[in-house]
Scaffold this motif. Structure first.
Motif, PDB file in Angstrom:
ATOM      1  N   ASP A  39       0.832  -1.212   0.000  1.00 25.65           N
ATOM      2  CA  ASP A  39       0.000   0.000   0.000  1.00 25.65           C
ATOM      3  C   ASP A  39       0.864   1.259   0.000  1.00 25.65           C
ATOM      4  O   ASP A  39       0.486   2.284  -0.585  1.00 25.65           O
ATOM      5  N   TYR A  40       2.014   1.171   0.667  1.00 30.00           N
ATOM      6  CA  TYR A  40       2.953   2.300   0.637  1.00 30.00           C
ATOM      7  C   TYR A  40       3.452   2.537  -0.783  1.00 30.00           C
ATOM      8  O   TYR A  40       3.483   3.682  -1.269  1.00 30.00           O
ATOM      9  N   LEU A  41       3.832   1.463  -1.474  1.00 33.47           N
ATOM     10  CA  LEU A  41       4.336   1.598  -2.842  1.00 33.47           C
ATOM     11  C   LEU A  41       3.247   2.096  -3.782  1.00 33.47           C
ATOM     12  O   LEU A  41       3.514   2.899  -4.680  1.00 33.47           O
ATOM     13  N   LYS A  42       2.019   1.633  -3.552  1.00 34.96           N
ATOM     14  CA  LYS A  42       0.898   2.115  -4.363  1.00 34.96           C
ATOM     15  C   LYS A  42       0.673   3.604  -4.123  1.00 34.96           C
ATOM     16  O   LYS A  42       0.430   4.367  -5.068  1.00 34.96           O
ATOM     17  N   PHE A  43       0.768   4.029  -2.869  1.00 33.76           N
ATOM     18  CA  PHE A  43       0.630   5.441  -2.529  1.00 33.76           C
ATOM     19  C   PHE A  43       1.717   6.272  -3.213  1.00 33.76           C
ATOM     20  O   PHE A  43       1.451   7.372  -3.718  1.00 33.76           O
ATOM     21  N   LEU A  44       2.931   5.742  -3.257  1.00 35.12           N
ATOM     22  CA  LEU A  44       4.042   6.444  -3.902  1.00 35.12           C
ATOM     23  C   LEU A  44       3.797   6.610  -5.397  1.00 35.12           C
ATOM     24  O   LEU A  44       4.290   7.558  -6.010  1.00 35.12           O
ATOM     25  N   GLY A  45       3.019   5.708  -5.979  1.00 38.11           N
ATOM     26  CA  GLY A  45       2.719   5.795  -7.408  1.00 38.11           C
ATOM     27  C   GLY A  45       3.432   4.756  -8.247  1.00 38.11           C
ATOM     28  O   GLY A  45       3.452   4.849  -9.481  1.00 38.11           O
ATOM     29  N   ILE A  46       4.019   3.746  -7.579  1.00 38.21           N
ATOM     30  CA  ILE A  46       4.777   2.735  -8.292  1.00 38.21           C
ATOM     31  C   ILE A  46       3.836   1.828  -9.081  1.00 38.21           C
ATOM     32  O   ILE A  46       2.783   1.416  -8.601  1.00 38.21           O
ATOM     33  N   ASP A  47       4.246   1.490 -10.307  1.00 37.72           N
ATOM     34  CA  ASP A  47       3.461   0.616 -11.178  1.00 37.72           C
ATOM     35  C   ASP A  47       4.058  -0.787 -11.259  1.00 37.72           C
ATOM     36  O   ASP A  47       3.339  -1.780 -11.341  1.00 37.72           O
ATOM     37  N   ILE A  48       5.391  -0.852 -11.310  1.00 37.69           N
ATOM     38  CA  ILE A  48       6.086  -2.124 -11.534  1.00 37.69           C
ATOM     39  C   ILE A  48       7.103  -2.333 -10.412  1.00 37.69           C
ATOM     40  O   ILE A  48       7.961  -1.476 -10.165  1.00 37.69           O
ATOM     41  N   LEU A 349      15.225  14.901 -12.418  1.00 37.46           N
ATOM     42  CA  LEU A 349      16.060  14.428 -13.527  1.00 37.46           C
ATOM     43  C   LEU A 349      15.586  13.059 -14.017  1.00 37.46           C
ATOM     44  O   LEU A 349      15.359  12.848 -15.212  1.00 37.46           O
ATOM     45  N   ILE A 350      15.416  12.117 -13.097  1.00 31.87           N
ATOM     46  CA  ILE A 350      15.031  10.755 -13.458  1.00 31.87           C
ATOM     47  C   ILE A 350      13.646  10.716 -14.111  1.00 31.87           C
ATOM     48  O   ILE A 350      13.422  10.013 -15.101  1.00 31.87           O
ATOM     49  N   LEU A 351      12.722  11.504 -13.584  1.00 28.59           N
ATOM     50  CA  LEU A 351      11.322  11.398 -14.010  1.00 28.59           C
ATOM     51  C   LEU A 351      10.955  12.309 -15.172  1.00 28.59           C
ATOM     52  O   LEU A 351       9.806  12.286 -15.639  1.00 28.59           O
ATOM     53  N   THR A 352      11.898  13.109 -15.673  1.00 27.49           N
ATOM     54  CA  THR A 352      11.605  13.936 -16.849  1.00 27.49           C
ATOM     55  C   THR A 352      12.523  13.621 -18.028  1.00 27.49           C
ATOM     56  O   THR A 352      12.391  14.236 -19.087  1.00 27.49           O
ATOM     57  N   GLN A 353      13.455  12.687 -17.854  1.00 34.14           N
ATOM     58  CA  GLN A 353      14.271  12.254 -18.984  1.00 34.14           C
ATOM     59  C   GLN A 353      13.451  11.362 -19.905  1.00 34.14           C
ATOM     60  O   GLN A 353      12.369  10.884 -19.549  1.00 34.14           O
ATOM     61  N   LYS A 354      13.980  11.116 -21.090  1.00 38.96           N
ATOM     62  CA  LYS A 354      13.308  10.219 -22.029  1.00 38.96           C
ATOM     63  C   LYS A 354      13.647   8.779 -21.673  1.00 38.96           C
ATOM     64  O   LYS A 354      14.808   8.401 -21.617  1.00 38.96           O
ATOM     65  N   GLY A 355      12.621   7.957 -21.392  1.00 43.51           N
ATOM     66  CA  GLY A 355      12.851   6.565 -21.056  1.00 43.51           C
ATOM     67  C   GLY A 355      12.031   6.136 -19.856  1.00 43.51           C
ATOM     68  O   GLY A 355      11.330   6.938 -19.228  1.00 43.51           O
ATOM     69  N   PHE A 457       7.634  14.758  -2.903  1.00 45.51           N
ATOM     70  CA  PHE A 457       8.090  15.320  -4.171  1.00 45.51           C
ATOM     71  C   PHE A 457       8.131  14.233  -5.236  1.00 45.51           C
ATOM     72  O   PHE A 457       7.667  14.424  -6.370  1.00 45.51           O
ATOM     73  N   TYR A 458       8.683  13.065  -4.885  1.00 45.97           N
ATOM     74  CA  TYR A 458       8.681  11.931  -5.805  1.00 45.97           C
ATOM     75  C   TYR A 458       7.252  11.557  -6.202  1.00 45.97           C
ATOM     76  O   TYR A 458       6.952  11.352  -7.384  1.00 45.97           O
ATOM     77  N   ARG A 459       6.377  11.439  -5.208  1.00 43.62           N
ATOM     78  CA  ARG A 459       4.994  11.035  -5.472  1.00 43.62           C
ATOM     79  C   ARG A 459       4.316  11.995  -6.443  1.00 43.62           C
ATOM     80  O   ARG A 459       3.653  11.573  -7.401  1.00 43.62           O
ATOM     81  N   ASN A 463       3.148  11.041 -10.332  1.00 42.20           N
ATOM     82  CA  ASN A 463       1.774  11.236 -10.801  1.00 42.20           C
ATOM     83  C   ASN A 463       1.711  12.204 -11.973  1.00 42.20           C
ATOM     84  O   ASN A 463       0.932  12.028 -12.923  1.00 42.20           O
ATOM     85  N   TYR A 464       2.538  13.245 -11.921  1.00 42.47           N
ATOM     86  CA  TYR A 464       2.597  14.217 -13.022  1.00 42.47           C
ATOM     87  C   TYR A 464       3.025  13.518 -14.319  1.00 42.47           C
ATOM     88  O   TYR A 464       2.439  13.739 -15.383  1.00 42.47           O
ATOM     89  N   ARG A 465       4.061  12.669 -14.208  1.00 41.39           N
ATOM     90  CA  ARG A 465       4.530  11.948 -15.396  1.00 41.39           C
ATOM     91  C   ARG A 465       3.458  11.012 -15.941  1.00 41.39           C
ATOM     92  O   ARG A 465       3.239  10.938 -17.157  1.00 41.39           O
TER      93      ARG A 465
END
Length: 549
Positions: A39-48, A349-355, A457-459, A463-465
């Motif tokens: 549930d913590y990982l789901k809250f963070l927004g993790i998919d895989i 950086l990680i969440l706005t790069q291509k990939g 901030f990560y969360r 979600n923004y991505r």
């Protein structure tokens, strides 16, 4: 037109189960511990979720020495626990990728036990056996964990090959029976419902059959030779045809040692090999074995540009941390004065790069490197395995320790910091490994209770991505590749243009960008107002912004 896939649009989170969460009080993380944190990982927004090895293993190399591919490591739980974990992951509409370690097995695997029992055993050719020369190994191949890559077996008087520990003999992929058995293992887990594999050191499966000595230059980076076997792409195509193509899954190759051409072929959709690869040019920038040399932002920017200069048939991965490398905020950020701010910058950086972004446990709260005081504190067998080589190079044990405090894999294997209770709330008893002493300040509970934390901030960025397919599939351009402190790049989508400005330094200065006022601010890691005057922005240390127009 880039083909859309779920694994391009989702965020991967790597779990090193031994260090994640202990559910039964034995000091070792386990599958039920992961289940309790879904549930913590789901809250963070993790998919895989990418799960590091959970197979039965004697743990010479923390699970990367597999004894039985169809059993769960006893310390982690049972097959019933695994099935329950997989079910709960899918209930939350998340996916599970597991490690596939098939370049080598444990020397306790039944195949190897049979293989070494006799030179006439039917499993003999499951591994690579060679006669020595004048009581010396067959050639000068070296192990990544120190010493020769050949180990002599007294019973048959022959040597077997092991690129890693002597308890990790390399499989002989030239043998079709080996390949068929590997494919059977893959089907076993895919039929259970796992959603993909991260394939450990997969480029090493094809060997140069002449086994010629490495040159002095090749010995400095033997992985380049080990990863350039002549049948690699043939084997991967066969694997894809017989297994991968029959499932809705993602295949990710750990591509240590491969060159650009091989990487492009491996991940070309038309070649039908793998979907993604992990390239180590960025995460190992400045590394020379155990030595972490200075690196420049200019070089990192070029590496990001290189991996983004791809056609519609390729897709990169983006990561700064994993179980084999030190903590990202300690290497790329400032883990002292600007830990929080620089960790947020790295998130951007990680969440706005291509990939496809890949996070590692603890990265979302800015966990840092541990300060080791002596060599006997390390768990990693690579540390002691390379000690003699380090001393032979002319450095002292203290100098070796200083290097390891920047470069060791063990920094990312300290236990996850959940709260400020005993040892960071990882376990109710003594941990299998070290807990970082800063868990009172750096832990999940603190970050959950602070809306301005790294975790939130990560969360928010994750979600923004997710909601911005325009950003995910946008083009990439480094706007100022020669600036020594600023990483500024554009992502141009069908609807919007995204401008990311990152001050990756401890310095303050003004930076001019033409027509900056045409953009609106979407995201920032600043707590104060942004100063923009005539397209000139005042940048403070580790400022990070996303502008959009």
């Amino acid at each position: 037109m880039v083909r859309k896939n779920w694994w391009k649009e989702q965020v991967i989170y790597q779990i090193y189960p031994r260090s994640f969460y202990d559910s039964n009080g034995d000091g070792i993380g386990d599958l039920n511990g992961i289940n309790l944190k879904l549930d913590y990982l789901k809250f963070l927004g993790i998919d895989i979720i990418w799960l590091s090895p959970h197979f039965d293993s004697p743990n010479d190399d923390n699970g990367y020495d597999v004894r039985n591919y169809k059993m769960v490591m006893e310390e982690f739980g049972t097959m019933k626990d695994f099935d329950n974990l997989l079910c709960e992951i899918h209930k939350r509409k998340m996916k599970l990728v597991i490690d596939l370690v098939v370049n080598h097995t444990s020397d306790e695997h039944s195949w190897f036990v049979e293989s070494k029992s006799s030179s006439n055993n039917k499993f003999r050719d499951y591994y690579i056996w060679k006669k020595g020369t004048n009581n010396n190994p067959p050639n000068n191949y070296t192990s990544f964990f120190g010493g020769s890559a050949w180990e002599k077996d007294s019973k048959t008087n022959e040597y077997y090959l092991h690129y890693f520990s002597k308890k990790q003999p390399d499989l002989n992929w030239e043998n079709q029976n080996v390949r068929n058995d590997v494919y059977d293992i893959m089907k076993f887990w895919l039929d259970k419902g796992v959603d993909g594999f991260r394939m450990d050191v997969i480029p090493f499966i094809s060997k140069h059959r002449n086994f010629e000595n490495l040159t002095s230059t090749e010995l400095k980076n033997p992985e380049i030779t080990y990863a350039s076997g002549p049948r690699l792409h043939e084997f991967l195509k066969e694997m894809n045809k017989k297994v991968l193509s029959k499932y809705d899954m993602v295949s990710i190759g750990e591509a240590f040692g491969i060159g650009q051409d091989s990487m492009l072929k491996m991940t070309d959709e038309r070649e039908k090999e793998l979907d993604l690869v992990f390239i180590f040019d960025i995460i190992r920038i400045g590394r020379d074995n155990w030595i972490q040399n200075h690196w420049s932002l200019k070089k990192i920017k070029k590496l990001f540009s290189d991996q983004s200069k791809i056609d519609k048939y390729h897709w990169p991965t983006v990561f700064l941390n994993n179980h084999d490398n030190p903590r990202s905020v300690s290497k790329y950020g400032n883990d002292k004065e600007f830990r929080v701010k620089s960790a947020k910058l790295l998130a951007m950086l990680i969440l706005t790069q291509k990939g496809t972004p890949v996070l590692f446990q603890g990265e979302e709260i800015g966990m840092t490197n541990y300060e080791f005081k002596s060599l006997d504190q390390f768990d990693d067998l690579e540390v002691l395995g390379n000690l003699q080589k380090a001393l032979d190079s002319g450095i002292s044990k203290d100098e070796y320790l200083n290097h390891l405090n920047c470069s060791s894999r063990d920094h990312s294997r300290t236990t996850m910091q959940w709260n400020n209770t005993n040892q960071g709330g990882f376990s109710t008893t003594d941990n299998w490994f070290i807990s970082n002493k800063n868990f009172n300040e750096i832990n999940v509970e603190n970050d959950l209770n602070n809306s301005n934390s790294i975790l939130h901030f990560y969360r928010n960025l994750i979600n923004y991505r997710k909601e911005s397919h325009d950003l995910i599939y946008a083009s990439y351009k480094d706007v100022d590749p020669d600036h020594k402190n600023v990483f500024i790049y554009k992502r141009k989508g069908k609807k919007y243009t995204y401008l990311i400005i990152l001050n990756m330094s401890n310095d303050s200065f003004k930076y001019k960008f033409e027509n900056l006022k045409q953009y609106s601010l979407e995201f920032s890691n600043k707590n104060s107002n942004i100063e923009i005057d005539n397209d000139e922005i005042n940048l403070l240390p580790w400022d990070a912004f996303i502008f959009v127009k």
